[in-house]
Design a protein around this motif. Structure first.
Motif, mmCIF file in Angstrom:
data_model
loop_
_atom_site.group_PDB
_atom_site.id
_atom_site.type_symbol
_atom_site.label_atom_id
_atom_site.label_comp_id
_atom_site.label_asym_id
_atom_site.label_seq_id
_atom_site.Cartn_x
_atom_site.Cartn_y
_atom_site.Cartn_z
ATOM 1 N N PHE A 1 0.787 -1.274 -0.052
ATOM 2 C CA PHE A 1 -0.240 -0.126 -0.007
ATOM 3 C C PHE A 1 0.853 1.405 0.083
ATOM 4 O O PHE A 1 0.374 2.291 -0.240
ATOM 5 C CB PHE A 1 -0.904 -0.005 1.076
ATOM 6 C CG PHE A 1 -1.830 -1.222 1.372
ATOM 7 C CD1 PHE A 1 -2.920 -1.426 0.355
ATOM 8 C CD2 PHE A 1 -1.382 -2.064 2.016
ATOM 9 C CE1 PHE A 1 -3.769 -2.215 0.341
ATOM 10 C CE2 PHE A 1 -2.408 -3.298 2.268
ATOM 11 C CZ PHE A 1 -3.191 -3.527 1.293
ATOM 12 N N PHE B 1 -7.226 -3.170 -3.818
ATOM 13 C CA PHE B 1 -7.367 -2.254 -2.863
ATOM 14 C C PHE B 1 -8.779 -1.738 -2.618
ATOM 15 O O PHE B 1 -9.527 -1.688 -1.376
ATOM 16 C CB PHE B 1 -6.474 -1.042 -3.110
ATOM 17 C CG PHE B 1 -6.689 0.033 -2.248
ATOM 18 C CD1 PHE B 1 -6.375 0.196 -0.812
ATOM 19 C CD2 PHE B 1 -7.069 1.578 -2.835
ATOM 20 C CE1 PHE B 1 -6.554 1.399 -0.046
ATOM 21 C CE2 PHE B 1 -6.991 2.599 -2.014
ATOM 22 C CZ PHE B 1 -6.803 2.408 -0.632
ATOM 23 N N LEU C 1 -11.483 -1.874 0.565
ATOM 24 C CA LEU C 1 -12.326 -0.680 1.028
ATOM 25 C C LEU C 1 -13.842 -1.030 1.035
ATOM 26 O O LEU C 1 -14.441 -0.521 1.845
ATOM 27 C CB LEU C 1 -12.055 0.634 0.131
ATOM 28 C CG LEU C 1 -10.724 1.179 0.305
ATOM 29 C CD1 LEU C 1 -10.473 2.437 -0.586
ATOM 30 C CD2 LEU C 1 -10.091 1.470 1.665
ATOM 31 N N ALA D 1 -2.121 3.846 0.092
ATOM 32 C CA ALA D 1 -2.537 4.049 1.421
ATOM 33 C C ALA D 1 -2.929 5.490 1.818
ATOM 34 O O ALA D 1 -3.397 5.887 2.747
ATOM 35 C CB ALA D 1 -1.172 3.958 2.265
ATOM 36 N N ILE E 1 -11.282 2.337 6.876
ATOM 37 C CA ILE E 1 -9.869 1.660 7.456
ATOM 38 C C ILE E 1 -8.722 2.531 7.550
ATOM 39 O O ILE E 1 -7.603 2.725 7.103
ATOM 40 C CB ILE E 1 -9.461 0.266 6.402
ATOM 41 C CG1 ILE E 1 -10.550 -0.279 6.060
ATOM 42 C CG2 ILE E 1 -8.473 -0.455 7.086
ATOM 43 C CD1 ILE E 1 -10.411 -1.456 4.880
ATOM 44 N N CYS E 2 -9.070 3.685 8.221
ATOM 45 C CA CYS E 2 -8.268 4.945 8.324
ATOM 46 C C CYS E 2 -7.983 5.202 9.948
ATOM 47 O O CYS E 2 -8.840 5.117 10.804
ATOM 48 C CB CYS E 2 -8.943 6.218 7.666
ATOM 49 S SG CYS E 2 -7.790 7.478 8.076
ATOM 50 N N ARG F 1 -1.821 3.626 8.341
ATOM 51 C CA ARG F 1 -2.919 3.519 7.415
ATOM 52 C C ARG F 1 -2.397 2.010 6.560
ATOM 53 O O ARG F 1 -3.300 1.275 6.390
ATOM 54 C CB ARG F 1 -2.998 4.338 6.379
ATOM 55 C CG ARG F 1 -4.165 4.053 5.242
ATOM 56 C CD ARG F 1 -5.393 4.623 5.672
ATOM 57 N NE ARG F 1 -6.813 4.034 4.975
ATOM 58 C CZ ARG F 1 -6.991 4.111 3.768
ATOM 59 N NH1 ARG F 1 -6.287 4.858 2.813
ATOM 60 N NH2 ARG F 1 -8.112 3.573 3.225
ATOM 61 N N LEU G 1 -4.544 -1.503 6.733
ATOM 62 C CA LEU G 1 -5.144 -2.226 5.470
ATOM 63 C C LEU G 1 -4.611 -3.636 5.529
ATOM 64 O O LEU G 1 -5.283 -4.454 4.853
ATOM 65 C CB LEU G 1 -4.732 -1.291 4.449
ATOM 66 C CG LEU G 1 -5.075 -0.048 4.184
ATOM 67 C CD1 LEU G 1 -4.477 0.938 2.895
ATOM 68 C CD2 LEU G 1 -6.739 -0.084 3.742
#
Length: 523
Positions: free
Chosen positions: A385, A400, A404, A455, A493-494, A510, A514
């Motif tokens: 990422f 990716f 998310l 990322a 996912i932060c 981050r 992930l």
């Protein structure tokens, strides 16, 4: 050996003289690769010759040139079909032509010459940029090079000195020549051998298109059946599967012979495939329904590797009057295998070998026998990422994005659920934006390349992004729903340290989050 100028190439396409046969694969280059080709032409680096097959006979089945539908021939010229070099010719035509619009809302990358880039032998002086990334003071649109009116207008914004530099760049492209090798014959057997040989080190599935176009055409009209399947799948967003002969031929071979290799198809008769086509169709429908239900995939372009539909098709294949019941255990194995295939880049190399193994294991799983389908080795690290750039056409970006999606993202402003069907059906760059905006990072002397790693991206709509603006995260936080900030970050996912405005620590946090989320899906 011959050669053709860029202007002549554009004119041949306009006249319908230059065409792409159906057995070619589609256009697959990403925007950065197109930009690098322009840099190679500019610097005089060799970029390979194109092989053209000249014939008086127009094929019944053809491909578009990238996203562009080709005009019908305007005169009784010999037709030139591209046997090798399609990616390069499409890139050159798409970059410089100004007459044709891409089909069905597709886009063509805009390539710019950077006046501020150093004349480095290695680094590209040409960039593929989104509208919001363009600085009109230093980025010149090279699409105007062969359009006198547009070129005059575009250069008017620059100083005389800058215009001279741009003129010198334009002159190089006007004088550039594309090497060609021409095969003049109406003997399709000879063309088939040439095509197979030039692609021997390339993608194996190209040979399948030859088989579909010629070998079976009299015995079994596969194209008609595929077109019918496309109509059935279109309401679900997967009409393009029916148009992908390569993919469907692999599904045919996998269901009938449990092997997707070209030589397997060559040893099968059209009658054999015809007799089991209902079984194949049911398998394709079941595979598509599964990825839609469990990965929220809305169209073929959302899948990092469309090849995963082949083993899934085998698992779900069944004849008329039958059905395929899936147990919770089988469902878990299939989902785990899909995620592991994506993040291990399983189908980037050794495609036929991996497909054969996965087809065999999917049969075992279907029959209730011990199956090692999900036993795919994968080692995912933060670098995945941190080093890969966001590009909606890239395999890793698609993986990716599905990651998310699986977290059920919320609007960064209102906190309401994002319409995943809408986002994935359109699937374009406008639905994904930087968590730390480029405008803010530029003030911190952090360049576009560093800012554009995976990322630093989240599913943020164009409207939300406009509201958040280009300010530091600590500033735009006040524009987010205060009651839902924590939930918004969780579903993106932060990490919370995004609001510290410290880029490197945020990126690392981050990326690690992930990785953890991906590993949970693969475990």
């Amino acid at each position: 050996m011959g050669e053709v100028s860029i202007r002549s190439l554009i004119e041949q396409v306009r006249q319908g003289q230059l065409r792409v046969p159906a057995f070619q694969r589609g256009f697959v280059w990403d925007p950065d690769r197109v930009a690098y080709l322009m840099d190679s032409i500019y610097k005089g680096y060799p970029f390979g010759s194109a092989i053209l097959w000249q014939t008086k006979e127009k094929l019944k089945s053809e491909r578009r040139l990238g996203p562009f539908s080709l005009p019908e021939p305007t005169a009784d010229f010999p037709i030139s079909y591209v046997l090798d070099g399609q990616q390069r010719l499409t890139s050159i035509f798409g970059t410089f032509q100004t007459d044709l619009e891409p089909d069905d809302g597709e886009t063509w990358p805009r390539i710019y010459f950077s006046l501020s880039a150093a004349g480095d032998l290695q680094e590209s002086q040409f960039l593929a940029l989104e509208d919001g990334e363009v600085d009109p003071r230093r980025h010149f649109p090279i699409s105007t090079f062969f359009d006198t009116t547009a070129y005059r207008k575009a250069t008017s914004n620059f100083t005389d000195e800058e215009a001279e530099v741009i003129d010198s760049v334009q002159s190089i492209f006007k004088e550039a020549r594309i090497p060609t090798q021409d095969i003049v014959t109406d003997n399709r057997g000879k063309v088939a051998i040439v095509f197979e040989r030039v692609n021997r080190l390339g993608v194996e599935l190209d040979v399948l298109q030859l088989l579909s176009a010629w070998t079976w055409s009299e015995e079994f009209d596969l194209q008609t059946r595929f077109a019918g399947l496309a109509e059935v799948l279109a309401p679900f967003g997967f009409g393009e599967v029916g148009a992908d002969s390569n993919l469907l031929l692999r599904c045919c071979a996998a269901v009938v012979a449990r092997d997707a290799a070209p030589n397997t198809l060559m040893n099968m008769s059209g009658t054999e495939v015809r007799d089991r086509f209902d079984e194949i169709e049911n398998g394709v429908r079941g595979a598509i329904d599964f990825v839609r239900s469990h990965l929220h995939v809305e169209k073929l372009g959302n899948l990092p590797y469309p090849a995963v539909l082949v083993p899934l098709c085998v698992f779900f294949a069944h004849g008329k009057g039958k059905s395929r019941n899936v147990s919770d255990e089988q469902r878990a194995v299939l989902v785990k295998w899909l995620w592991r295939s994506f993040f291990s880049r399983r189908f980037s190399a050794g495609v036929l070998r991996n497909l054969k193994r996965d087809i065999e294991e999917s049969v075992k799983l279907r029959e209730g026998r011990p199956s090692a389908l999900a036993d795919v080795s994968v080692s995912l690290h933060a670098d995945f990422f941190l080093e890969r750039k966001f590009s909606v056409s890239a395999v890793d970006t698609r993986s990716f994005v599905l990651l998310l999606v699986n977290a059920r993202p919320l609007s960064f402003v209102s906190g309401s659920p994002v319409s995943l069907q809408k986002v994935l059906s359109s699937y374009n760059r406008s639905e994904f934006h930087h968590l730390m905006p480029q405008a803010f990072l530029a003030k911190e002397d952090i360049g576009t390349a560093s800012a554009s790693v995976l990322a630093n991206f989240a599913m943020i709509s164009a409207a939300d992004n406009k509201t958040l603006g280009g300010d530091a995260p600590s500033v735009y936080r006040s524009r987010m729903s205060s009651a839902k900030v924590d939930e918004i970050l969780k579903c993106a996912i932060c990490p919370k340290n995004v609001f510290d405005d410290d880029f490197e620590p945020f990126l690392q946090s981050r990326a690690e989050m992930l990785v953890e989320a991906a590993n949970q899906l693969m475990s």
